[in-house]
Design an enzyme around this catalytic site. Structure first.
Site, PDB file in Angstrom:
ATOM      1  N   GLY A  46       8.166  -8.263   6.252  1.00 25.79           N
ATOM      2  CA  GLY A  46       7.924  -7.220   7.242  1.00 25.79           C
ATOM      3  C   GLY A  46       6.789  -6.330   6.786  1.00 25.79           C
ATOM      4  N   GLN A  51       1.574   1.152   6.244  1.00 27.45           N
ATOM      5  CA  GLN A  51       1.331   0.464   4.968  1.00 27.45           C
ATOM      6  C   GLN A  51      -0.100  -0.057   4.852  1.00 27.45           C
ATOM      7  OE1 GLN A  51       5.172  -2.029   5.300  1.00 27.45           O
ATOM      8  NE2 GLN A  51       4.835  -1.830   3.102  1.00 27.45           N
ATOM      9  N   CYS A  88       9.532  -3.508  -1.408  1.00 25.92           N
ATOM     10  CA  CYS A  88       8.528  -3.091  -0.429  1.00 25.92           C
ATOM     11  C   CYS A  88       7.145  -3.448  -0.958  1.00 25.92           C
ATOM     12  CB  CYS A  88       8.638  -1.585  -0.218  1.00 25.92           C
ATOM     13  SG  CYS A  88       7.440  -0.918   0.948  1.00 25.92           S
ATOM     14  N   LEU A  89       6.304  -3.951  -0.065  1.00 24.38           N
ATOM     15  CA  LEU A  89       4.935  -4.303  -0.475  1.00 24.38           C
ATOM     16  C   LEU A  89       4.167  -3.074  -0.959  1.00 24.38           C
ATOM     17  CD1 LEU A  89       3.981  -6.816   2.369  1.00 24.38           C
ATOM     18  CD2 LEU A  89       4.335  -7.376  -0.035  1.00 24.38           C
ATOM     19  N   HIS A 130      14.191  -0.748   7.600  1.00 22.98           N
ATOM     20  CA  HIS A 130      13.189  -0.474   6.558  1.00 22.98           C
ATOM     21  C   HIS A 130      11.813  -0.194   7.181  1.00 22.98           C
ATOM     22  CE1 HIS A 130      11.389  -1.458   2.440  1.00 22.98           C
ATOM     23  NE2 HIS A 130      10.333  -1.474   3.233  1.00 22.98           N
ATOM     24  N   GLU A 131      11.432  -1.026   8.152  1.00 26.78           N
ATOM     25  CA  GLU A 131      10.109  -0.857   8.769  1.00 26.78           C
ATOM     26  C   GLU A 131      10.054   0.395   9.632  1.00 26.78           C
ATOM     27  OE1 GLU A 131       8.039  -2.560   7.379  1.00 26.78           O
ATOM     28  OE2 GLU A 131       9.294  -4.182   6.680  1.00 26.78           O
ATOM     29  N   HIS A 134       9.467   3.412   7.657  1.00 32.58           N
ATOM     30  CA  HIS A 134       8.055   3.619   7.309  1.00 32.58           C
ATOM     31  C   HIS A 134       7.349   4.482   8.361  1.00 32.58           C
ATOM     32  CE1 HIS A 134       7.153   1.350   3.694  1.00 32.58           C
ATOM     33  NE2 HIS A 134       7.711   0.248   4.149  1.00 32.58           N
TER      34      HIS A 134
HETATM   35 NI    NI Z   1       8.203  -1.405   3.008  1.00 28.31          NI
END
Ligand code: NI
Length: 161
Positions: A46, A51, A88-89, A130-131, A134
């Site tokens: 995701g 991000q 998380c990226l 989670h997204e 963000h």
């Molecule tokens: Ni993330």
């Protein structure tokens, strides 16, 4: 499509509230296409627009071979609880256990502005929460109960979002 640069947790853009999308135009489609390429390159499940430094309410998820684009997503129902490891990226080198709803229903718009609903359970529910977090300037580390420390670094099964 083009790769975008992922920003990391020391960047204050990740703490801002993203703005709703009002125009479903080529710029949005380019963003979505670029986000997909960036997520695939990062081996994530995701990605949210902040991000890549874009403060718009746009997320993508890729769970269970189902790729979804969600514009202006909103959780309208959440129930149950699950406790799983998240990564998380945008958060390098940390993963950890978080509580999330077991099932969520999200209302969103597709890239053309058409509304739809999606219900998810397990990893899909985690990923949607989670997204969407963000978009509200929140990171999983804000709600992390315990850090996950794999004994073997090469055996880290957690998925990045
Ligand atoms: Ni993330």
């Amino acid at each position: 499509m083009a790769l975008r640069n992922i920003i990391y947790s020391d960047n204050e853009l990740l703490r801002k509230i993203s703005k709703p999308v009002v125009e479903y135009n080529e710029r949005l489609w380019q963003l979505l296409d670029d986000m997909k390429e960036t997520m695939i390159k990062g081996d994530g499940v995701g990605l949210a627009a902040p991000q890549v430094g874009v403060l718009k309410r746009v997320v993508i998820v890729d769970v269970n071979n189902m790729f979804l684009e969600l514009v202006n997503p909103e959780i309208i129902k959440a129930e149950g609880n699950q406790y799983n490891v998240e990564g998380c990226l945008s958060v390098k080198g940390i993963s950890g256990y978080c509580n999330r709803p077991l099932n969520v229903t999200v209302k969103a718009f597709d890239r053309f502005g058409k509304p739809f609903m999606i219900s998810g359970t397990d990893l899909l529910a985690v990923c949607l929460c989670h997204e969407i977090d963000h978009l509200n300037g929140k990171l999983f580390t804000d709600i992390m109960v315990e850090e996950y420390k794999p004994k073997n670094k090469n055996n880290n099964q957690n998925s990045k979002k």
